[in-house]
Design a protein around this motif. Structure first.
Motif, PDB file in Angstrom:
ATOM      1  N   SER A 169      -7.171 -12.748   4.842  1.00 52.50           N
ATOM      2  CA  SER A 169      -8.231 -12.443   3.886  1.00 52.50           C
ATOM      3  C   SER A 169      -8.151 -11.016   3.352  1.00 52.50           C
ATOM      4  N   LYS A 170      -7.426 -10.139   4.045  1.00 55.27           N
ATOM      5  CA  LYS A 170      -7.372  -8.735   3.651  1.00 55.27           C
ATOM      6  C   LYS A 170      -6.091  -8.352   2.912  1.00 55.27           C
ATOM      7  N   ARG A 171      -4.985  -9.062   3.203  1.00 57.58           N
ATOM      8  CA  ARG A 171      -3.709  -8.699   2.585  1.00 57.58           C
ATOM      9  C   ARG A 171      -2.789  -9.907   2.563  1.00 57.58           C
ATOM     10  N   ASN A 172      -1.780  -9.839   1.707  1.00 55.19           N
ATOM     11  CA  ASN A 172      -0.760 -10.882   1.699  1.00 55.19           C
ATOM     12  C   ASN A 172       0.588 -10.267   1.344  1.00 55.19           C
ATOM     13  N   VAL A 173       1.648 -10.950   1.734  1.00 54.79           N
ATOM     14  CA  VAL A 173       3.011 -10.495   1.466  1.00 54.79           C
ATOM     15  C   VAL A 173       3.752 -11.593   0.723  1.00 54.79           C
ATOM     16  N   THR A 174       4.428 -11.213  -0.365  1.00 55.09           N
ATOM     17  CA  THR A 174       5.197 -12.149  -1.183  1.00 55.09           C
ATOM     18  C   THR A 174       6.624 -11.648  -1.321  1.00 55.09           C
ATOM     19  N   VAL A 175       7.584 -12.553  -1.189  1.00 53.16           N
ATOM     20  CA  VAL A 175       8.985 -12.216  -1.464  1.00 53.16           C
ATOM     21  C   VAL A 175       9.333 -12.814  -2.822  1.00 53.16           C
ATOM     22  N   MET A 219       6.488  -7.650  -1.722  1.00 52.57           N
ATOM     23  CA  MET A 219       5.267  -6.987  -2.204  1.00 52.57           C
ATOM     24  C   MET A 219       4.122  -7.294  -1.241  1.00 52.57           C
ATOM     25  N   LYS A 220       3.545  -6.238  -0.700  1.00 51.38           N
ATOM     26  CA  LYS A 220       2.354  -6.374   0.130  1.00 51.38           C
ATOM     27  C   LYS A 220       1.146  -5.984  -0.723  1.00 51.38           C
ATOM     28  N   ARG A 221       0.202  -6.914  -0.844  1.00 49.83           N
ATOM     29  CA  ARG A 221      -1.012  -6.659  -1.630  1.00 49.83           C
ATOM     30  C   ARG A 221      -2.210  -6.526  -0.701  1.00 49.83           C
ATOM     31  N   PHE A 222      -2.928  -5.437  -0.840  1.00 44.05           N
ATOM     32  CA  PHE A 222      -4.146  -5.185  -0.062  1.00 44.05           C
ATOM     33  C   PHE A 222      -5.333  -5.560  -0.944  1.00 44.05           C
ATOM     34  N   ILE A 223      -6.050  -6.605  -0.521  1.00 46.58           N
ATOM     35  CA  ILE A 223      -7.092  -7.187  -1.378  1.00 46.58           C
ATOM     36  C   ILE A 223      -8.465  -6.590  -1.069  1.00 46.58           C
ATOM     37  N   CYS A 239      -6.168   8.187   0.313  1.00 45.05           N
ATOM     38  CA  CYS A 239      -4.907   7.454   0.136  1.00 45.05           C
ATOM     39  C   CYS A 239      -5.194   5.965   0.221  1.00 45.05           C
ATOM     40  N   SER A 240      -4.655   5.215  -0.719  1.00 44.61           N
ATOM     41  CA  SER A 240      -4.769   3.764  -0.638  1.00 44.61           C
ATOM     42  C   SER A 240      -3.894   3.271   0.510  1.00 44.61           C
ATOM     43  N   GLN A 241      -4.150   2.032   0.928  1.00 39.48           N
ATOM     44  CA  GLN A 241      -3.332   1.455   1.997  1.00 39.48           C
ATOM     45  C   GLN A 241      -1.876   1.332   1.552  1.00 39.48           C
ATOM     46  N   ALA A 242      -1.655   1.055   0.279  1.00 37.56           N
ATOM     47  CA  ALA A 242      -0.287   0.989  -0.233  1.00 37.56           C
ATOM     48  C   ALA A 242       0.382   2.349  -0.188  1.00 37.56           C
ATOM     49  N   GLU A 243      -0.346   3.397  -0.562  1.00 38.05           N
ATOM     50  CA  GLU A 243       0.239   4.743  -0.527  1.00 38.05           C
ATOM     51  C   GLU A 243       0.550   5.169   0.900  1.00 38.05           C
ATOM     52  N   VAL A 244      -0.272   4.743   1.852  1.00 42.24           N
ATOM     53  CA  VAL A 244      -0.002   5.059   3.263  1.00 42.24           C
ATOM     54  C   VAL A 244       1.363   4.513   3.659  1.00 42.24           C
ATOM     55  N   GLU A 245       1.632   3.240   3.342  1.00 34.78           N
ATOM     56  CA  GLU A 245       2.924   2.661   3.710  1.00 34.78           C
ATOM     57  C   GLU A 245       4.061   3.309   2.932  1.00 34.78           C
ATOM     58  N   TRP A 246       3.834   3.617   1.674  1.00 30.96           N
ATOM     59  CA  TRP A 246       4.839   4.307   0.852  1.00 30.96           C
ATOM     60  C   TRP A 246       5.180   5.665   1.455  1.00 30.96           C
ATOM     61  N   ARG A 247       4.163   6.429   1.814  1.00 28.39           N
ATOM     62  CA  ARG A 247       4.398   7.742   2.440  1.00 28.39           C
ATOM     63  C   ARG A 247       5.118   7.589   3.779  1.00 28.39           C
ATOM     64  N   ASN A 248       4.657   6.653   4.590  1.00 26.69           N
ATOM     65  CA  ASN A 248       5.247   6.486   5.917  1.00 26.69           C
ATOM     66  C   ASN A 248       6.724   6.101   5.826  1.00 26.69           C
ATOM     67  N   ALA A 249       7.054   5.202   4.899  1.00 29.77           N
ATOM     68  CA  ALA A 249       8.454   4.802   4.738  1.00 29.77           C
ATOM     69  C   ALA A 249       9.312   6.001   4.353  1.00 29.77           C
ATOM     70  N   ASN A 250       8.834   6.818   3.430  1.00 33.40           N
ATOM     71  CA  ASN A 250       9.602   7.984   2.999  1.00 33.40           C
ATOM     72  C   ASN A 250       9.711   9.034   4.098  1.00 33.40           C
ATOM     73  N   ILE A 251       8.691   9.135   4.937  1.00 35.20           N
ATOM     74  CA  ILE A 251       8.760  10.066   6.071  1.00 35.20           C
ATOM     75  C   ILE A 251       9.852   9.627   7.041  1.00 35.20           C
ATOM     76  N   LEU A 252       9.881   8.344   7.374  1.00 35.31           N
ATOM     77  CA  LEU A 252      10.922   7.840   8.270  1.00 35.31           C
ATOM     78  C   LEU A 252      12.308   8.081   7.682  1.00 35.31           C
ATOM     79  N   LEU A 253      12.492   7.728   6.418  1.00 29.88           N
ATOM     80  CA  LEU A 253      13.796   7.901   5.786  1.00 29.88           C
ATOM     81  C   LEU A 253      14.195   9.371   5.751  1.00 29.88           C
ATOM     82  N   GLY A 254      13.204  10.252   5.587  1.00 29.39           N
ATOM     83  CA  GLY A 254      13.485  11.685   5.588  1.00 29.39           C
ATOM     84  C   GLY A 254      13.969  12.191   6.928  1.00 29.39           C
TER      85      GLY A 254
END
Length: 270
Positions: free
Chosen positions: A39-45, A59-63, A81-96
């Protein structure tokens, strides 16, 4: 009402060629296959074409974001920060830090007076296999030396994460991917997905033990007997600044039991 989409370098024109430009274009996109939803989010390939080759995205959508998640994001990054931005930031931190994960493509957010209403996060498909699937299919055929190499490198992988002062509370085996086997067949590389609860500038011994306890809890039946588990912990603890390693090992086992008592997992035999 404010809507915006932030692209990683080089991706804006690609999506424009596929008529995906605005927040609504992405959020209302109804092609592809749903692989996870609640009910809160979904993931689509889904797949898009650039000239000839197809590219696969998730694509992960936070509803309906939880207020507690929005508050956590604010405390974590010091700004809304939106939930999407949190994951975007976290991914870039790991890659960094040289830690593989899914590679971000873009994220978008719809907000009202600074409060997130909806958001989405898109990544490229990881070129690899889920570690759980690999073990289920291949563990029985692996020679002893290769089993030991895999376990040793898993220990080093977690050591790398925690040495960067990063905690990944969802370090379950189904969130770990084998992203590359080099020409040396004894070498393994890994990537982590599901970064929603990732924490930075942290990782006390307690939090590290909790991450490892969650990982051990998630292991399939038949993987990592006592000898291999000791090898995994030896590899993780090598050159670590943990004064009392015996106490730490006990903490890991306590967290494993605690998580086992409150969570059910699918029993997989390998």
């Amino acid at each position: 009402m404010n809507k915006r989409v932030i692209f990683e370098t080089g991706w804006k024109s690609f999506f424009a060629q596929n008529q995906l430009c605005t927040f609504d274009d992405f959020f209302d996109y109804n092609r592809g296959q749903a692989v996870n939803q609640n009910s809160k989010r979904n993931v689509t390939v889904f797949e898009l074409v650039e000239n000839d080759p197809k590219k696969t995205f998730f694509m992960k959508r936070f509803i309906h974001p939880h207020f507690k998640d929005m508050l956590s994001a604010f405390c974590h990054f010091g700004k809304p920060c939106s939930q999407a931005e949190v994951e975007w930031r976290n991914a870039n931190i790991l890659l960094g830090h040289g830690i593989e994960t899914y590679h971000p493509v873009c994220y978008g957010v719809k907000s009202c007076f600074g409060f997130e209403q909806r958001s989405f996060f898109i990544t490229e498909q990881i070129k690899g296999r889920c570690l759980l699937d690999y073990l289920t299919e291949s563990w029985a055929d692996l020679e002893k030396v290769r089993r030991e190499k895999l376990v040793l490198q898993l220990g080093k992988y977690f050591q790398h994460i925690h040495s960067a002062r990063i905690s990944l509370p969802d370090s379950y085996i189904w969130h770990i991917y084998m992203v590359k086997t080099t020409n040396n067949m004894d070498e393994f590389e890994f990537a982590m997905i599901d970064l929603h609860r990732m924490q930075i500038r942290t990782c006390s011994n307690r939090q590290a033990a909790k991450d490892l306890g969650g990982f051990l809890f998630s292991l399939p039946e038949g993987f990592m007997d006592e000898t291999l588990r000791a090898l995994f912990m030896d590899s993780y603890l090598e050159n670590q600044r943990i004064k009392n390693t015996n106490t730490f090992r006990k903490q890991v086992e306590r967290w494993k039991r605690k998580i086992s008592n409150r969570r059910k997992r699918q029993i997989v035999q390998i």
